[in-house]
Scaffold this motif. Sequence first.
Motif, short mmCIF file in Angstrom:
data_model
loop_
_atom_site.label_atom_id
_atom_site.label_comp_id
_atom_site.label_asym_id
_atom_site.label_seq_id
_atom_site.Cartn_x
_atom_site.Cartn_y
_atom_site.Cartn_z
N LEU A 65 0.88 -0.88 0.88
CA LEU A 65 -0.09 -0.22 0.09
C LEU A 65 0.44 1.39 0.10
O LEU A 65 0.18 2.16 -0.96
CB LEU A 65 -0.80 -0.16 1.24
CG LEU A 65 -1.41 1.39 1.69
CD1 LEU A 65 -2.76 1.05 0.49
CD2 LEU A 65 -2.45 0.90 2.60
N ALA A 66 2.09 1.36 0.87
CA ALA A 66 2.68 2.21 0.93
C ALA A 66 4.29 2.54 -0.36
O ALA A 66 3.88 3.81 -0.93
CB ALA A 66 4.14 2.23 1.75
N LEU A 67 3.89 1.86 -1.43
CA LEU A 67 4.03 1.52 -2.18
C LEU A 67 3.75 2.41 -3.82
O LEU A 67 4.40 2.97 -4.44
CB LEU A 67 5.46 0.53 -2.20
CG LEU A 67 6.53 0.15 -1.95
CD1 LEU A 67 7.17 -1.65 -2.72
CD2 LEU A 67 7.54 0.68 -2.24
N ARG A 68 2.51 1.50 -3.45
CA ARG A 68 1.87 2.03 -4.28
C ARG A 68 0.93 3.81 -4.58
O ARG A 68 0.88 3.73 -4.96
CB ARG A 68 0.03 0.98 -4.36
CG ARG A 68 0.99 0.09 -4.98
CD ARG A 68 -0.83 -1.18 -6.07
NE ARG A 68 -1.15 -1.60 -3.74
CZ ARG A 68 -1.38 -2.57 -3.24
NH1 ARG A 68 -0.60 -2.43 -3.36
NH2 ARG A 68 -1.94 -2.39 -2.23
N CYS B 151 -1.20 10.40 5.48
CA CYS B 151 -2.21 9.99 4.35
C CYS B 151 -2.39 8.00 3.74
O CYS B 151 -2.95 7.21 3.28
CB CYS B 151 -1.52 10.14 2.71
SG CYS B 151 -2.42 9.86 1.05
N VAL B 152 -0.81 7.70 4.34
CA VAL B 152 -0.73 6.60 3.73
C VAL B 152 -1.89 5.09 4.91
O VAL B 152 -2.71 4.56 4.86
CB VAL B 152 0.82 5.45 3.74
CG1 VAL B 152 0.69 4.11 3.33
CG2 VAL B 152 1.12 6.32 2.11
N ASN B 153 -1.55 5.53 6.01
CA ASN B 153 -1.97 5.62 7.15
C ASN B 153 -3.65 5.23 7.19
O ASN B 153 -3.82 4.73 8.07
CB ASN B 153 -1.69 5.66 9.16
CG ASN B 153 -0.04 5.39 9.29
OD1 ASN B 153 -0.10 4.17 9.47
ND2 ASN B 153 0.82 6.24 9.60
N GLY B 154 -4.25 6.64 6.94
CA GLY B 154 -5.32 6.77 6.32
C GLY B 154 -6.59 5.68 5.60
O GLY B 154 -6.81 5.40 5.80
N HIS C 229 -5.00 3.07 4.82
CA HIS C 229 -4.63 1.05 5.47
C HIS C 229 -5.99 1.54 6.69
O HIS C 229 -6.57 0.34 6.80
CB HIS C 229 -3.28 1.31 6.82
CG HIS C 229 -3.58 0.25 7.46
ND1 HIS C 229 -2.82 0.51 7.96
CD2 HIS C 229 -3.06 -1.00 6.53
CE1 HIS C 229 -2.37 -1.09 8.47
NE2 HIS C 229 -2.76 -1.81 7.91
N ALA C 230 -6.41 2.84 7.12
CA ALA C 230 -6.96 2.03 7.91
C ALA C 230 -8.53 1.69 7.38
O ALA C 230 -9.30 1.08 8.18
CB ALA C 230 -7.15 3.75 9.39
N VAL C 231 -8.71 2.74 6.51
CA VAL C 231 -10.17 2.70 5.73
C VAL C 231 -10.34 1.54 5.29
O VAL C 231 -11.43 0.67 5.33
CB VAL C 231 -10.04 3.38 4.93
CG1 VAL C 231 -11.43 2.84 3.68
CG2 VAL C 231 -10.94 4.46 5.04
N GLU C 232 -8.72 0.16 4.77
CA GLU C 232 -8.84 -0.96 4.25
C GLU C 232 -9.18 -1.90 5.70
O GLU C 232 -9.72 -3.03 5.51
CB GLU C 232 -7.41 -1.38 3.61
CG GLU C 232 -7.31 -0.95 2.45
CD GLU C 232 -6.04 -1.12 1.93
OE1 GLU C 232 -5.55 -2.05 2.41
OE2 GLU C 232 -5.95 -1.35 0.36
N ILE D 105 -11.78 -4.40 11.76
CA ILE D 105 -10.81 -3.72 12.39
C ILE D 105 -10.58 -2.24 12.39
O ILE D 105 -9.96 -2.10 11.67
CB ILE D 105 -9.80 -4.34 11.91
CG1 ILE D 105 -9.65 -6.09 11.09
CG2 ILE D 105 -7.80 -3.64 12.52
CD1 ILE D 105 -8.16 -6.93 10.83
N ASN D 106 -10.30 -1.66 13.46
CA ASN D 106 -10.46 -0.67 13.33
C ASN D 106 -9.39 0.53 14.67
O ASN D 106 -9.08 0.07 15.40
CB ASN D 106 -11.70 0.01 14.84
CG ASN D 106 -12.72 0.27 13.91
OD1 ASN D 106 -13.16 -0.17 12.93
ND2 ASN D 106 -13.74 -0.99 14.43
N ILE D 107 -8.23 0.92 13.69
CA ILE D 107 -7.59 1.89 14.61
C ILE D 107 -7.21 2.91 14.76
O ILE D 107 -8.41 3.58 13.34
CB ILE D 107 -5.90 1.26 13.65
CG1 ILE D 107 -5.84 1.79 12.38
CG2 ILE D 107 -6.01 -0.28 13.85
CD1 ILE D 107 -4.65 1.35 11.53
#
Length: 290
Positions: free
Chosen positions: A155-158, A235-238, A240-243, A249-251
Amino acid sequence: MFSQFFGTYLKKSGKITAEQLSACMDYIRTNRVQLGLIAEKEGLLTRQQATELNYMQMHSDTKFGVLAIEKGYLTEADVNYLLDKQDTPFFIFVQALEVNEVMTKEEIDEALDNFQKDNNYSDEVFEALKYEDIDGFLPAFVQAEDSRYRDFIGLALRNIVRFVSSYVHIESGEFVSSITAKYIACQHTVGDHDGFLGFCCDTDDILAIADGYAKEEFDAVDEDALDAVAEFTNCVNGLHAVELSYNDINIDMLPPELLFDETIEDSEQFYALPVFIENKKSTLIVKIGN
């Protein structure tokens, strides 16, 4: 991405110079690949047929695909297949090597074979690199029993490719218990499992992330520049949280951290992956809690 992987290999192995690689990179930014080259590499045309069609095209105002169909060398479906691949970086980089007279076709084919063998890439990984299938080639660089690491790093690389730069390549990473760097931008997450994502670097190479994401040039690695890197991690963590939320699973994301000359340590190991953006090296650090 393929141009970065293969180009770096050619430079390190002494096949081409840094100047020649730079010239090829300039070429692929402004050109599209010829259909004949793709057809040859895909095994749809022989070299003799491709050369014949290129010669015919030089003497008529007719598209390559039309000529190939008229000669009976290709079907309409073949031409449409080739057109879909015309913007593939692999083919554009190979064409750049030829057009800039850096390497011959025979030398390129030999170098591609050696590139795969020297790096012990399976056929599947090699094909994934050629067509920039991140999920397909990532297992060769991220050795982790927990597949969530590959998912998160993928996800981060994309999103580096999407928001920062498409001129990216990586090297194999490893699990570590601590990392010290001059510049660190990271963000912790808490919730159903704790973790973090960040980038660290000992030089101003980290500006490649800041400049690319913010779409501006920073003069030095100061708080503003590092904040741009932190915004990208957010941005990436956001995403990731949505996925994760799709799987119940909630973060939650904590405020990003900007660190200078610091060490990140964790009681559990985390993954450190060298990432090269525009040939500037930073380290992507990722931890996924239980």
